[in-house]
Design a protein around this motif. Structure first.
Motif, mmCIF file in Angstrom:
data_model
loop_
_atom_site.group_PDB
_atom_site.id
_atom_site.type_symbol
_atom_site.label_atom_id
_atom_site.label_comp_id
_atom_site.label_asym_id
_atom_site.label_seq_id
_atom_site.Cartn_x
_atom_site.Cartn_y
_atom_site.Cartn_z
ATOM 1 N N THR A 45 -13.864 9.478 18.614
ATOM 2 C CA THR A 45 -13.125 9.725 17.379
ATOM 3 C C THR A 45 -14.029 9.428 16.194
ATOM 4 N N VAL A 46 -13.844 10.183 15.116
ATOM 5 C CA VAL A 46 -14.666 9.991 13.917
ATOM 6 C C VAL A 46 -13.843 10.363 12.683
ATOM 7 N N CYS A 47 -14.339 9.945 11.540
ATOM 8 C CA CYS A 47 -13.723 10.259 10.244
ATOM 9 C C CYS A 47 -12.254 9.814 10.262
ATOM 10 N N LYS A 48 -11.357 10.657 9.812
ATOM 11 C CA LYS A 48 -9.932 10.317 9.787
ATOM 12 C C LYS A 48 -9.254 10.880 11.042
ATOM 13 N N GLY A 49 -9.653 10.371 12.206
ATOM 14 C CA GLY A 49 -8.979 10.738 13.444
ATOM 15 C C GLY A 49 -9.413 12.055 14.058
ATOM 16 N N ILE A 50 -10.617 12.504 13.770
ATOM 17 C CA ILE A 50 -11.126 13.754 14.345
ATOM 18 C C ILE A 50 -11.593 13.467 15.778
ATOM 19 N N THR A 51 -11.151 14.304 16.721
ATOM 20 C CA THR A 51 -11.534 14.156 18.132
ATOM 21 C C THR A 51 -12.016 15.497 18.678
ATOM 22 N N LYS A 52 -12.478 15.471 19.926
ATOM 23 C CA LYS A 52 -12.915 16.724 20.557
ATOM 24 C C LYS A 52 -11.758 17.716 20.681
ATOM 25 N N HIS A 53 -10.532 17.216 20.661
ATOM 26 C CA HIS A 53 -9.364 18.090 20.782
ATOM 27 C C HIS A 53 -9.068 18.835 19.485
ATOM 28 N N THR A 54 -9.598 18.341 18.363
ATOM 29 C CA THR A 54 -9.292 18.966 17.083
ATOM 30 C C THR A 54 -10.521 19.524 16.378
ATOM 31 N N SER A 55 -11.695 19.023 16.675
ATOM 32 C CA SER A 55 -12.907 19.392 15.950
ATOM 33 C C SER A 55 -13.536 20.679 16.483
ATOM 34 N N PRO A 56 -14.056 21.504 15.585
ATOM 35 C CA PRO A 56 -14.819 22.666 16.033
ATOM 36 C C PRO A 56 -16.227 22.258 16.496
ATOM 37 N N ASP A 57 -16.633 21.043 16.142
ATOM 38 C CA ASP A 57 -17.953 20.517 16.502
ATOM 39 C C ASP A 57 -17.820 19.468 17.603
ATOM 40 N N PRO A 58 -18.886 19.262 18.392
ATOM 41 C CA PRO A 58 -18.849 18.189 19.395
ATOM 42 C C PRO A 58 -18.665 16.819 18.725
ATOM 43 N N VAL A 59 -17.917 15.948 19.388
ATOM 44 C CA VAL A 59 -17.671 14.591 18.895
ATOM 45 C C VAL A 59 -18.219 13.654 19.967
ATOM 46 N N VAL A 60 -19.389 13.070 19.686
ATOM 47 C CA VAL A 60 -20.121 12.282 20.676
ATOM 48 C C VAL A 60 -20.280 10.847 20.177
ATOM 49 N N VAL A 61 -19.842 9.888 20.994
ATOM 50 C CA VAL A 61 -19.927 8.472 20.614
ATOM 51 C C VAL A 61 -21.346 8.136 20.173
ATOM 52 N N GLY A 62 -21.412 7.462 19.016
ATOM 53 C CA GLY A 62 -22.690 7.040 18.461
ATOM 54 C C GLY A 62 -23.251 7.979 17.408
ATOM 55 N N ASP A 63 -22.818 9.250 17.407
ATOM 56 C CA ASP A 63 -23.293 10.190 16.392
ATOM 57 C C ASP A 63 -22.792 9.770 15.020
#
Length: 174
Positions: A45-63
């Motif tokens: 999860t990143v920003c205000k609750g963005i996850t791989k289920h909602t983001s058009p971009d990959p969401v990778v821990v540590g990025d």
């Protein structure tokens, strides 16, 4: 005028400032490094609750995501969610605060779950005050939408989720 028309005319605003501030309170302002959300069984999860289920971009821990990238993807994700929400809301009397509260709920649980909720059913039936209460409480007054399932499959009450549900119910009823 249906909800999509209210959006098109500006009577209902997508990604309102009230909603963005509300989400920042509960989802994290300045959460630019992707983390494993413990309440979501490690979901990146990143920003205000963005996850791989909602983001058009990959969401990778540590990025790390810049403020600009967060703002751009958040806006995209919130608007997409709100358009899906607009499609399941049939009560044309819905005002901005109710729409924003339901958006927050859907942002947290997914729009399909929010659209299928007792709260939306009541709101669509014209019982907005009851629907707003249903965001946080069952008919018997017990908390709803305030639990996570742990690794052993046991349901666990999370006070922070309940606090968010109460604030959503309050915003919804304004």
């Amino acid at each position: 005028m249906n909800l999509r028309q209210k959006i098109a005319t500006g009577a209902i605003t997508l990604c309102s400032s009230t909603l963005v501030l509300f989400l920042g309170t509960w989802e994290g302002n300045g959460q630019n490094t992707v983390y494993a959300d413990k309440l979501a069984r490690g979901l990146p999860t990143v920003c205000k609750g963005i996850t791989k289920h909602t983001s058009p971009d990959p969401v990778v821990v540590g990025d790390y995501w810049s403020d600009e990238r967060c703002a751009e993807v958040e806006h995209l994700v919130i608007e997409k969610g709100q358009l899906a929400l607009a499609d399941c809301l049939t009560n044309q009397a819905i005002e901005q605060n109710t729409f924003d509260a339901l958006t927050s709920h859907g942002h947290n649980f997914g729009m399909p779950s929010t659209c299928a909720s007792r709260a939306v059913g009541l709101i669509n039936a014209g019982r907005i005050a009851d629907g707003c209460r249903a965001l946080a409480k069952a008919p018997d007054g017990s908390p709803v939408w305030s639990y996570v399932t742990d690794a052993q499959g046991k349901k666990k009450f999370v006070p922070g989720l309940y606090a968010r549900r109460l604030k959503e119910a309050e915003l919804c009823a304004k």
